[in-house]
Design a protein around this motif. Structure first.
Motif, mmCIF file in Angstrom:
data_model
loop_
_atom_site.group_PDB
_atom_site.id
_atom_site.type_symbol
_atom_site.label_atom_id
_atom_site.label_comp_id
_atom_site.label_asym_id
_atom_site.label_seq_id
_atom_site.Cartn_x
_atom_site.Cartn_y
_atom_site.Cartn_z
ATOM 1 N N THR A 156 26.419 -8.041 21.317
ATOM 2 C CA THR A 156 25.444 -7.788 22.372
ATOM 3 C C THR A 156 25.612 -6.391 22.958
ATOM 4 O O THR A 156 24.627 -5.676 23.195
ATOM 5 N N LEU A 157 26.850 -5.992 23.173
ATOM 6 C CA LEU A 157 27.124 -4.660 23.712
ATOM 7 C C LEU A 157 26.591 -3.571 22.779
ATOM 8 O O LEU A 157 25.958 -2.603 23.227
ATOM 9 N N LEU A 158 26.810 -3.707 21.492
ATOM 10 C CA LEU A 158 26.339 -2.712 20.528
ATOM 11 C C LEU A 158 24.813 -2.690 20.457
ATOM 12 O O LEU A 158 24.204 -1.623 20.307
ATOM 13 N N ASN A 159 24.177 -3.874 20.572
ATOM 14 C CA ASN A 159 22.714 -3.916 20.625
ATOM 15 C C ASN A 159 22.191 -3.139 21.829
ATOM 16 O O ASN A 159 21.201 -2.406 21.740
ATOM 17 N N VAL A 160 22.885 -3.294 22.951
ATOM 18 C CA VAL A 160 22.477 -2.587 24.171
ATOM 19 C C VAL A 160 22.653 -1.079 24.010
ATOM 20 O O VAL A 160 21.779 -0.303 24.416
ATOM 21 N N TYR A 161 23.754 -0.657 23.416
ATOM 22 C CA TYR A 161 23.939 0.778 23.178
ATOM 23 C C TYR A 161 22.850 1.326 22.255
ATOM 24 O O TYR A 161 22.369 2.451 22.450
ATOM 25 N N SER A 162 22.455 0.547 21.253
ATOM 26 C CA SER A 162 21.358 0.970 20.366
ATOM 27 C C SER A 162 20.058 1.074 21.152
ATOM 28 O O SER A 162 19.276 2.012 20.961
ATOM 29 N N PHE A 163 19.823 0.123 22.043
ATOM 30 C CA PHE A 163 18.637 0.131 22.892
ATOM 31 C C PHE A 163 18.589 1.411 23.724
ATOM 32 O O PHE A 163 17.558 2.087 23.809
ATOM 33 N N ILE A 164 19.723 1.746 24.326
ATOM 34 C CA ILE A 164 19.801 2.943 25.177
ATOM 35 C C ILE A 164 19.544 4.211 24.373
ATOM 36 O O ILE A 164 18.849 5.126 24.819
ATOM 37 N N ARG A 165 20.103 4.271 23.149
ATOM 38 C CA ARG A 165 19.904 5.454 22.305
ATOM 39 C C ARG A 165 18.438 5.622 21.899
ATOM 40 O O ARG A 165 17.955 6.747 21.743
ATOM 41 N N LEU A 166 17.733 4.511 21.727
ATOM 42 C CA LEU A 166 16.328 4.564 21.318
ATOM 43 C C LEU A 166 15.383 4.845 22.482
ATOM 44 O O LEU A 166 14.212 5.187 22.269
ATOM 45 N N TRP A 167 15.872 4.665 23.701
ATOM 46 C CA TRP A 167 15.021 4.857 24.875
ATOM 47 C C TRP A 167 14.622 6.337 24.979
ATOM 48 O O TRP A 167 15.476 7.210 24.887
ATOM 49 N N PRO B 152 10.116 0.532 34.232
ATOM 50 C CA PRO B 152 11.015 0.346 33.082
ATOM 51 C C PRO B 152 12.078 1.437 32.951
ATOM 52 O O PRO B 152 13.226 1.143 32.613
ATOM 53 N N LYS B 153 11.715 2.700 33.215
ATOM 54 C CA LYS B 153 12.692 3.782 33.054
ATOM 55 C C LYS B 153 13.853 3.639 34.038
ATOM 56 O O LYS B 153 15.000 3.998 33.720
ATOM 57 N N GLU B 154 13.568 3.097 35.235
ATOM 58 C CA GLU B 154 14.632 2.858 36.205
ATOM 59 C C GLU B 154 15.504 1.679 35.771
ATOM 60 O O GLU B 154 16.721 1.673 35.957
ATOM 61 N N ARG B 155 14.846 0.679 35.169
ATOM 62 C CA ARG B 155 15.587 -0.482 34.680
ATOM 63 C C ARG B 155 16.465 -0.093 33.491
ATOM 64 O O ARG B 155 17.536 -0.667 33.286
ATOM 65 N N ALA B 156 16.019 0.880 32.703
ATOM 66 C CA ALA B 156 16.829 1.364 31.587
ATOM 67 C C ALA B 156 18.138 1.959 32.107
ATOM 68 O O ALA B 156 19.188 1.852 31.458
ATOM 69 N N ARG B 157 18.082 2.565 33.292
ATOM 70 C CA ARG B 157 19.306 3.106 33.908
ATOM 71 C C ARG B 157 20.257 1.965 34.295
ATOM 72 O O ARG B 157 21.483 2.086 34.170
ATOM 73 N N ASP B 158 19.680 0.863 34.784
ATOM 74 C CA ASP B 158 20.494 -0.310 35.114
ATOM 75 C C ASP B 158 21.170 -0.869 33.862
ATOM 76 O O ASP B 158 22.333 -1.286 33.899
#
Length: 286
Positions: A45-56, A4-10
């Motif tokens: 969708t883009l903003l949801n993804v940025y929120s996802f990245i910040r929470l990772w 998952p951590k590698e996929r988070a980079r993708d």
């Protein structure tokens, strides 16, 4: 299967690519109802993804405060937004079909706004309520003249006019989803447990990161990042074509987007878990 951590980079790389064609960087604004909705859904969708990245989690301290439930909620949002995007932006539909889908959303929005204002105690003469009801009247007039609307079942038409049906997803003729309906429904239900604070969503705060439980925190996060990648890439790919933004991308980026729509990683996860489940201490070989 990729961790998952590698996929988070993708996922982060996808966001960086998508940002180039977003309103953040690109000033080519939408000019038609279809592209306007496409733009709004793409940006959401883009903003949801940025929120996802910040929470990772990215260090020891953030791992202590790891909020798997919010990642699940964001993954669910991305699946839902993807569905609405392909519903409103489906290629090859007639003008009457697009108008039907679009104006039903407008009607639902107007009625929904009015109900919220009513519950908050705003008076009938309030300016915002007047605007909401103007949009409702506009939508009702368009619908009553739409030949496809007039062919609908009377019960369905009543639901639409009451604002109970924002979408008619069954009208999608060319389904563009990374995984089949049944698997998507299962993942969506899993992610929804965290949204609604059902018991399955709550155990992700106390269950640790064990990989034994198919629906535990580790696999919840694994699936959240996987669907976020697949469904976000699908939206990007379609949006580039709709807005004719391919000239803003290089060949490697376009290839990367296509690669990220691939469902191989999901099916690897699914097959591994099925094999694991049939070899556990409580499995039954019937």
């Amino acid at each position: 299967m990729i961790e998952p951590k590698e996929r988070a980079r993708d996922l982060k790389k996808l966001a960086e690519i998508a940002r180039r064609i977003s309103r953040i960087e690109n000033k080519k604004y939408a000019t038609t109802p279809r592209t306007l909705y496409a733009e709004e859904l793409f940006e959401k969708t883009l903003l949801n993804v940025y929120s996802f990245i910040r929470l990772w989690p990215h260090d020891k301290e953030s791992k202590k405060l790891f909020d798997a439930s919010s990642l699940a909620s964001l993954g669910r949002n991305i699946i839902e937004t993807h569905k609405v995007y392909h519903y409103i932006c489906e290629r090859g539909i007639s003008q009457e079909e697009f108008e039907l889908r679009w104006i039903i959303m407008v009607l639902h929005d107007g009625l929904g706004r009015d109900r919220i204002l009513n519950k908050l105690g705003f008076s009938e003469g309030d300016d915002n309520k007047q605007v909401s009801m103007m949009s409702v009247s506009f939508a009702e007039g368009i619908l009553n003249q739409n030949p496809l609307y007039n062919l609908l079942d009377e019960k369905l038409k009543k639901k639409i006019m009451k604002g109970e049906k924002p979408y008619l997803f069954e009208r999608i003729s060319k389904r563009k989803f990374p995984i089949n309906k049944e698997y998507e429904s299962g993942i969506y239900n899993l992610l929804s447990n965290s949204v609604h604070s059902f018991p399955l969503g709550l155990i992700n705060y106390s269950g640790g990161i064990s990989e034994e439980f198919h629906l535990g925190m580790y696999h919840l996060v694994t699936l959240a990042v996987e669907v976020s990648i697949m469904y976000f890439a699908s939206v990007i790919d379609s949006y580039i074509g709709l807005r004719r933004f391919s000239h803003l991308m290089n060949k490697d980026d376009l290839k990367f987007i296509k690669t990220m729509i691939n469902n191989k990683n999901f099916y690897e996860w699914l097959n591994q878990r099925k094999t694991k489940g049939m070899n556990g201490p409580f499995s039954y070989q019937g």
